[in-house]
Design an enzyme around this catalytic site. Structure first.
Site, short mmCIF file in Angstrom:
data_model
loop_
_atom_site.label_atom_id
_atom_site.label_comp_id
_atom_site.label_asym_id
_atom_site.label_seq_id
_atom_site.Cartn_x
_atom_site.Cartn_y
_atom_site.Cartn_z
CG ASP A 13 54.08 82.93 -32.09
OD1 ASP A 13 53.08 82.93 -32.80
OD2 ASP A 13 54.13 83.45 -30.95
C1 GLC Z 1 54.91 82.14 -27.00
C2 GLC Z 1 53.68 82.81 -27.54
C3 GLC Z 1 52.62 81.80 -27.87
C4 GLC Z 1 53.18 80.72 -28.76
C5 GLC Z 1 54.41 80.10 -28.15
C6 GLC Z 1 55.07 79.10 -29.04
O1 GLC Z 1 54.64 81.61 -25.75
O2 GLC Z 1 53.16 83.72 -26.61
O3 GLC Z 1 51.53 82.44 -28.48
O4 GLC Z 1 52.18 79.77 -28.97
O5 GLC Z 1 55.34 81.11 -27.85
O6 GLC Z 1 55.68 79.70 -30.13
#
Ligand code: GLC
Length: 800
Positions: free
Chosen positions: A490
């Site tokens: 993210d």
């Molecule tokens: C968090 C989010 C997920 C994402 C991960 C890596 O766990 O909920 O959607 O893939 O972070 O950034």
């Protein structure tokens, strides 16, 4: 053998009771609140080891029942509280250790399957509070939770006690409850009435909350300010201190459910009281529900039903390995966590407030992977729900609120000039549907019709094709998927409106999806499409190998200007873990490149607490990548140990046949193996999303326990890749990659209605498999599907 502690999962604060299947917390002062979930994904909530926590009905934002003060001091308040008052001396205490923090003479909290029991002793009174949500039909008009209080006089003389309950009600819209105080507090009111029940409601919505008990109360208080009193708090509320309830309604402000009961206990005498709290739009139902649980036998039967439901869920797979921690995780806590993530995605936990995020499409898509062997119908429903979040162009909303159906682009909304979609969301659905079909052979699912966000319904198969088309319609200059707002990570935000930034990792994920689709199409005789997906895999893998190999490992992304990220010599993020593991999982790397990539990742990223996500971490904002560089070095995605990503290194190591390495990676993030709770801090029985990495002063500290993709993926990594028990279209494959030191293991696995009793024995150092199925030798590593109706198949596996 590996177990060097007296009891599994033993730390200074507790241990796992294998026989009872409960994590037992032996001190109230855990480093963080150690939580459990109650309910079955509808009405329910969170319970901490001191009775803290809150409740909601199906949606923690829109139907919040009770409040929780997130990020508060003291942490973990309020909760489902009971106060006990000695009517002779006036002394009072909390049998769950909070909010009146007396020095209890004995204390124990047991977290089990969707129930929690906290027992204590103070001045000769033994008390136990049990919390759970009775199972009910999906359309139960008045869902509720029960708190059963048991008291026993363990002292020599008779005792007169008075109990006070405390539940603090929220305005149903939990966001308004926090942000629009004058409005919300002029709207909610409560009063005591029929059947000794406190009812909380508004004038304009039919929803009301109720709080009743199994015995007629001796008094009640409905108003929080009156309960607490001026200049006081929940540790010394005036009503409890004086022992005198207000016996008055709450016309406005903050409503509480506080019922008073009196007990006279002779020495050795035990008494029981049940509180019933719930939410309903049908006030006529309240009497029925409260009445039902006034019968102790009903409460006991309801608890039994919850435990049996979970036992049946857990019975689909069990294993006996030489590692007791692994056994406890795989037979109990890991699948418990998998079901909880299937219920709540990343919506509501001790870290996620239940206000903002809703369910994640990518997250819930992955969550189904850990549960489809045990609750395939529920997993299927979740996949269908997520398909309704897909647009006709093939991408999906990033998140949605399960009750209202409202979807949204998540974090991307804050940057409207950047892409409003994520490059991986829709591809997880493809991968998950293929996994579902391998597990169930429910090919009719492909014909189910599901609407799009912006178009009338089509079959799941058409949804899949549109997902693939979306990726193909959004390729960048190197022929890789554009990164969108981000990919799985993210915080890796490389497209700032150029439309040219690309994700190498998504290209690898796309490769996996293409292989899965090609395999599926072969199985269902769509050979032309099988060929097309096979070619897409080949061409994407070529594009990756052409442009994304820096000589030692795979790059991670290209930025707006086409410059690489994740390249040797870079000051920050020279190497990124998931581009290495997924080069194996996506079947992109040649054997030489796979070896080199995995070794490079191991050398630069591995620590005793797991593999860091990147190295070196960013040390200050970096405009190329934005989000990730906002964290301090070693935190979360910025060089933290992102447990979710560790699971893919386990899978990749096992795919390469490296049992020792796969198990070492598995074991170093295994929470029950972390004995250092004062460093780790989070619950030792469930996975946390992240552990602070080596660049962080709090190296080894875990955060964001419970709701993480780590749950489903470690379960898949351990059961399907280390133990190697994998569903295929042709039958159950058994291809273990276990450590060389293991003499073997046994497992019970249910697969398409048949129980497989599997006995794996090491007869040589390698992973070559010789199968004997019901006494007859079978070629290869797949146990062929038995005739329909076969109840048990016994499989003897020799590893040589
Ligand atoms: C968090 C989010 C997920 C994402 C991960 C890596 O766990 O909920 O959607 O893939 O972070 O950034």
């Amino acid at each position: 053998m590996i177990q060097d502690r007296a009891r599994v999962g033993e730390t200074e604060y507790g241990y796992f009771d294998e026989a009872a299947r409960e994590y037992v917390i032996t001190r109230p002062d855990t480093p963080t609140p150690w939580l459990n979930y109650i309910g079955e994904g509808r009405y329910g909530g969170i319970v901490s080891n001191t009775g803290g926590g809150f409740s909601f009905d199906r949606d923690p934002r829109n139907r919040r029942v009770t409040r929780y003060r997130y990020n508060s001091v003291p942490v973990d308040q309020p909760g489902r509280y009971v106060y006990l008052r000695d009517q002779e001396t006036g002394e009072y205490w909390s049998p769950t250790a909070a909010p009146v923090r007396r020095d209890l003479e004995a204390y124990e909290c047991r977290h089990g399957t969707a129930y929690t029991r906290i027992a204590s002793r103070y001045r000769g009174i033994e008390a136990e509070v049990l919390y759970f949500v009775p199972l009910g039909p999906a359309d139960e008009p008045a869902p509720c939770e029960l708190w059963r209080l048991r008291l026993r006089n363990a002292g020599p003389g008779p005792r007169r006690l008075r109990s006070f309950s405390y539940a603090e009600f929220s305005f149903p819209d939990a966001f308004n409850d926090l942000t629009n105080l004058d409005w919300a507090q002029h709207i909610v009111f409560s009063s005591y009435g029929d059947g000794g029940v406190i009812r909380v409601g508004t004038k304009f919505k039919p929803l009301s909350f109720f709080f009743g008990s199994s015995q007629t109360p001796a008094g009640y208080t409905c108003d929080r300010e009156e309960f607490v009193g001026r200049g006081r708090d929940l540790a010394n509320p005036i009503v409890v201190e004086t022992g005198v309830p207000t016996n008055a309604p709450s016309p406005r402000g903050n409503s509480v459910g506080s019922l008073v009961h009196d007990f006279v206990l002779e020495p050795g005498e035990q008494r029981e009281l049940v509180y019933v709290m719930g939410a309903t739009e049908a006030p006529g139902e309240i009497g029925r529900v409260v009445g039902r649980f006034s019968d102790p036998a009903e409460v006991e039967a309801a608890l039994r039903a919850v435990r049996e439901d979970w036992a049946a869920y857990l019975a689909r797979f069990s294993v006996e390995t030489p590692d007791a921690d692994t056994n406890a995780m795989l037979n109990f806590w890991n699948p418990v966590q998998c079901r909880t993530t299937l219920y709540w995605s990343r919506f509501v936990s001790g870290y996620e407030t239940g206000l903002g995020r809703g369910m994640g499409t990518r997250d819930s898509g992955q969550d189904t992977l850990g549960t489809m062997h045990a609750v395939p119908d529920r997993a299927r429903r979740m996949l269908t729900r997520i398909w309704t979040m897909q647009f006709a162009d093939g991408h999906t909303w990033h998140q949605f609120f399960p009750l209202t159906g409202e979807g949204g682009p998540g974090l991307a909304a804050e940057y409207p000039e950047w892409p409003q979609w994520f490059s991986d969301d829709h591809l997880w659905l493809v991968i998950a549907v293929c996994a579902y079909l391998r597990e169930t052979a429910d090919f009719d699912y492909l014909e189910e019709t599901v609407p799009y966000v912006d178009r009338a319904e089509e079959t799941v198969w058409r949804h899949i094709l549109r997902a693939v088309d979306f990726s193909l319609a959004n390729l960048g200059p190197h022929g890789l998927p554009r990164s969108g707002f981000s990919d799985w990570n993210d915080t890796l935000n490389v497209d700032h409106g150029s439309g040219r930034a690309e994700s190498v990792w998504t290209a690898m994920q796309f490769c996996r999806a293409m292989l899965d689709l090609a395999e599926l199409c072969t199985r269902i005789d769509r050979l032309e499409e099988a060929g097309r997906f096979g070619s897409l895999h080949v061409s994407m893998a070529e594009a990756i190998n052409r442009s994304c190999w820096d000589g030692g490992w795979y790059l991670r992304a290209f930025d707006d200007d086409g410059l690489p990220i994740g390249v040797a010599g870079a000051e920050h993020q020279a190497i990124d873990l998931i581009a290495q593991s997924w080069s194996v999982i996506g079947e992109v790397a040649t054997p030489e490149r796979a070896d080199a990539a995995m070794a490079a990742a191991h050398d630069r990223l591995n620590t005793r607490f797991g593999l860091a996500l990147i190295w070196p971490a960013y040390d200050g904002g970096d405009d190329r990548v934005r989000g990730i560089s906002t964290f301090v070095p070693g935190a979360k995605e910025n060089g933290g140990i992102f447990c979710h990503a560790n699971t893919w290194s386990i899978v990749a190591a096992a795919m390469l046949g490296r049992g020792d390495q796969a198990y070492a990676y598995y074991r170093q993030i295994l929470p029950l193996a972390r004995t250092d709770s004062d460093v780790y801090k989070a619950e030792p029985y469930v996975y946390a999303q992240n552990v602070c990495g080596p660049a962080h002063p709090s190296f080894g500290l875990a955060r964001n326990a419970w709701l993480t993709g780590t749950a489903a993926w470690t379960y898949v990594a351990a059961t399907q890749w280390i133990l190697g028990i994998r569903p295929t279209y042709e039958g159950l494959r058994i291809a273990p990659a276990i450590p060389a030191s293991w003499p073997g293991f046994t497992a019970h696995r249910e697969f398409r209605g048949t129980a497989y009793e599997i006995d794996v024995r090491r007869e040589g150092p390698g992973n070559a498999v010789a199968l004997v199925v019901d006494g007859a030798a079978v070629e290869g590593d797949v146990v062929p599907l038995p005739p329909a109706g076969t109840s048990t198949v016994s499989v003897r596996v020799s590893l040589r």
